[in-house]
Structures are given as structure tokens and as C-alpha cells.
Design a protein around this motif. Sequence first.
Motif, PDB file in Angstrom:
ATOM      1  N   LEU A 156      17.145  16.337   1.216  1.00 40.10           N
ATOM      2  CA  LEU A 156      16.525  15.300   2.049  1.00 40.10           C
ATOM      3  C   LEU A 156      15.101  15.013   1.565  1.00 40.10           C
ATOM      4  O   LEU A 156      14.687  13.854   1.474  1.00 40.10           O
ATOM      5  CB  LEU A 156      16.526  15.711   3.524  1.00 40.10           C
ATOM      6  N   TRP A 157      14.350  16.061   1.265  1.00 45.97           N
ATOM      7  CA  TRP A 157      12.974  15.900   0.801  1.00 45.97           C
ATOM      8  C   TRP A 157      12.936  15.124  -0.522  1.00 45.97           C
ATOM      9  O   TRP A 157      12.111  14.231  -0.707  1.00 45.97           O
ATOM     10  CB  TRP A 157      12.290  17.253   0.646  1.00 45.97           C
ATOM     11  N   LYS A 158      13.853  15.455  -1.430  1.00 38.99           N
ATOM     12  CA  LYS A 158      13.892  14.772  -2.727  1.00 38.99           C
ATOM     13  C   LYS A 158      14.184  13.282  -2.569  1.00 38.99           C
ATOM     14  O   LYS A 158      13.658  12.452  -3.316  1.00 38.99           O
ATOM     15  CB  LYS A 158      14.964  15.386  -3.627  1.00 38.99           C
ATOM     16  N   SER A 159      15.038  12.946  -1.610  1.00 39.90           N
ATOM     17  CA  SER A 159      15.419  11.536  -1.464  1.00 39.90           C
ATOM     18  C   SER A 159      14.604  10.789  -0.414  1.00 39.90           C
ATOM     19  O   SER A 159      14.709   9.569  -0.307  1.00 39.90           O
ATOM     20  CB  SER A 159      16.917  11.435  -1.146  1.00 39.90           C
ATOM     21  N   PHE A 160      13.775  11.486   0.343  1.00 41.44           N
ATOM     22  CA  PHE A 160      13.001  10.853   1.416  1.00 41.44           C
ATOM     23  C   PHE A 160      12.111   9.707   0.938  1.00 41.44           C
ATOM     24  O   PHE A 160      12.100   8.643   1.560  1.00 41.44           O
ATOM     25  CB  PHE A 160      12.177  11.911   2.158  1.00 41.44           C
ATOM     26  N   MET A 189       0.845  -1.177   0.000  1.00 43.89           N
ATOM     27  CA  MET A 189       0.000   0.000   0.000  1.00 43.89           C
ATOM     28  C   MET A 189       0.890   1.241   0.000  1.00 43.89           C
ATOM     29  O   MET A 189       1.801   1.364   0.796  1.00 43.89           O
ATOM     30  CB  MET A 189      -0.891  -0.036   1.241  1.00 43.89           C
ATOM     31  N   SER A 190       0.641   2.137  -0.887  1.00 42.33           N
ATOM     32  CA  SER A 190       1.457   3.341  -0.973  1.00 42.33           C
ATOM     33  C   SER A 190       0.912   4.410  -0.036  1.00 42.33           C
ATOM     34  O   SER A 190      -0.290   4.500   0.199  1.00 42.33           O
ATOM     35  CB  SER A 190       1.505   3.788  -2.429  1.00 42.33           C
ATOM     36  N   ARG A 191       1.829   5.197   0.483  1.00 39.60           N
ATOM     37  CA  ARG A 191       1.447   6.237   1.433  1.00 39.60           C
ATOM     38  C   ARG A 191       0.994   7.472   0.683  1.00 39.60           C
ATOM     39  O   ARG A 191       1.484   7.771  -0.395  1.00 39.60           O
ATOM     40  CB  ARG A 191       2.635   6.565   2.320  1.00 39.60           C
ATOM     41  N   SER A 192       0.093   8.221   1.294  1.00 39.20           N
ATOM     42  CA  SER A 192      -0.387   9.442   0.668  1.00 39.20           C
ATOM     43  C   SER A 192       0.688  10.519   0.753  1.00 39.20           C
ATOM     44  O   SER A 192       1.594  10.471   1.592  1.00 39.20           O
ATOM     45  CB  SER A 192      -1.667   9.924   1.355  1.00 39.20           C
ATOM     46  N   HIS A 193       0.551  11.502  -0.116  1.00 42.20           N
ATOM     47  CA  HIS A 193       1.499  12.629  -0.120  1.00 42.20           C
ATOM     48  C   HIS A 193       1.443  13.360   1.220  1.00 42.20           C
ATOM     49  O   HIS A 193       2.476  13.766   1.748  1.00 42.20           O
ATOM     50  CB  HIS A 193       1.165  13.576  -1.280  1.00 42.20           C
ATOM     51  N   LYS A 194       0.263  13.479   1.789  1.00 39.25           N
ATOM     52  CA  LYS A 194       0.094  14.168   3.073  1.00 39.25           C
ATOM     53  C   LYS A 194       0.809  13.401   4.187  1.00 39.25           C
ATOM     54  O   LYS A 194       1.486  13.998   5.032  1.00 39.25           O
ATOM     55  CB  LYS A 194      -1.401  14.321   3.385  1.00 39.25           C
ATOM     56  N   ASP A 195       0.694  12.077   4.197  1.00 40.69           N
ATOM     57  CA  ASP A 195       1.397  11.264   5.197  1.00 40.69           C
ATOM     58  C   ASP A 195       2.907  11.407   5.048  1.00 40.69           C
ATOM     59  O   ASP A 195       3.625  11.523   6.035  1.00 40.69           O
ATOM     60  CB  ASP A 195       1.016   9.779   5.061  1.00 40.69           C
ATOM     61  N   LEU A 196       3.369  11.389   3.810  1.00 33.79           N
ATOM     62  CA  LEU A 196       4.788  11.553   3.529  1.00 33.79           C
ATOM     63  C   LEU A 196       5.274  12.916   4.027  1.00 33.79           C
ATOM     64  O   LEU A 196       6.316  13.010   4.680  1.00 33.79           O
ATOM     65  CB  LEU A 196       5.033  11.413   2.027  1.00 33.79           C
ATOM     66  N   GLU A 197       4.511  13.966   3.744  1.00 32.61           N
ATOM     67  CA  GLU A 197       4.852  15.317   4.215  1.00 32.61           C
ATOM     68  C   GLU A 197       4.903  15.379   5.729  1.00 32.61           C
ATOM     69  O   GLU A 197       5.842  15.939   6.303  1.00 32.61           O
ATOM     70  CB  GLU A 197       3.805  16.328   3.729  1.00 32.61           C
ATOM     71  N   ASP A 198       3.891  14.824   6.377  1.00 29.60           N
ATOM     72  CA  ASP A 198       3.833  14.848   7.845  1.00 29.60           C
ATOM     73  C   ASP A 198       5.029  14.110   8.454  1.00 29.60           C
ATOM     74  O   ASP A 198       5.643  14.592   9.406  1.00 29.60           O
ATOM     75  CB  ASP A 198       2.530  14.221   8.348  1.00 29.60           C
ATOM     76  N   ASP A 199       5.358  12.948   7.896  1.00 30.62           N
ATOM     77  CA  ASP A 199       6.508  12.183   8.389  1.00 30.62           C
ATOM     78  C   ASP A 199       7.802  12.970   8.203  1.00 30.62           C
ATOM     79  O   ASP A 199       8.661  12.996   9.080  1.00 30.62           O
ATOM     80  CB  ASP A 199       6.620  10.838   7.662  1.00 30.62           C
TER      81      ASP A 199
END
Length: 164
Positions: free
Chosen positions: A48-52, A1-11
Amino acid sequence: MSRSHKDLEDDFIELMRVNERIIYKVCSFYVSEQSPMEDLYQEVVLNLWKSFPKFRHESQISTWIYRVALNTCITDLRQNLKFRRHVPLSPSFDITFEPENMESELKELYSLIYRLNRIERSLILLWLEEKNYQEISDITGLSVSNVGVKLKRIKEKLVNMSNL
């Protein structure tokens, strides 16, 4: 299951909040007139954001952050050196992260560290952050034995520089 963009941002935001000290520490060793702290910090966070999303958790998160931060700062330093004909032995800027009551010996140590080359600075920074040789090896890509040899030489170099 892929994570949402919002979850990725929050993390990512939480990760930056927890580890911002690491980023500031690394950037502080590479600050110059051409690369102020704010610019270096922003560039590291962007990388960091690009490679996260591709981070596979095969190493500690702090190891990954150190590696990206050091690579970003060293790349920036290389780019700035291409456009400079003269490199001063000591920086002409104030260290903005210093506490007001820092001992003179510690100030002298930081002054000497700034005179080291970029690889030596990276290694001593990680050692001062109490990283063990294996962690330093993971971050820098050097072998563990090479880390030990280089740190021994850097410490000797710092002692010799302080005796001048």
C-alpha cells in the motif's frame, strides 16, 4: 503543487489507522503456518505504501485497499504453494481474530470458508463485508454478472459442504 514527504507519510498513517480493520480481515482469510498474520499484514502495508503516491482517487479508497490486500495475500499464497507438496483441506491453526463468544455456527462457517479456493474466499469475504456486486467487481476485476454467478455458486457450495 507536490506534497511533501511528511504530508504523504501523515496521510498514509491516518489512512492505515482508519482502514486497518479491512487489512486484518483480508489477511485473516489467508493466514497459514508459512504466512503468519503479522507477515501478511506487514506485506500488505508495504505494498500500500509503495502504491500510495500513485493512487489517483478514481475509486473509493476502500476499494483500492481491498484490491492491494487481496492481490498481496493471493500472491503470497501462490508463492507458498510452489514449495508445498501437500495442501491440507482445513487449516491447522487457530483463528486469532475470533471473539471468545463466537457462535458455533459462525465458527463452522469460517471453517468452511477456509476450505474454499483463493478466489472463492476473496469473493465471499467481500460479500460478508456487505460490498455490493459493483464494488466486488471493481475490487476483483470480474464483471458484475460474473460476481453474481460466482457468489451464488459459492453459497451453494458452502451449503453442500455444511451438509456433509
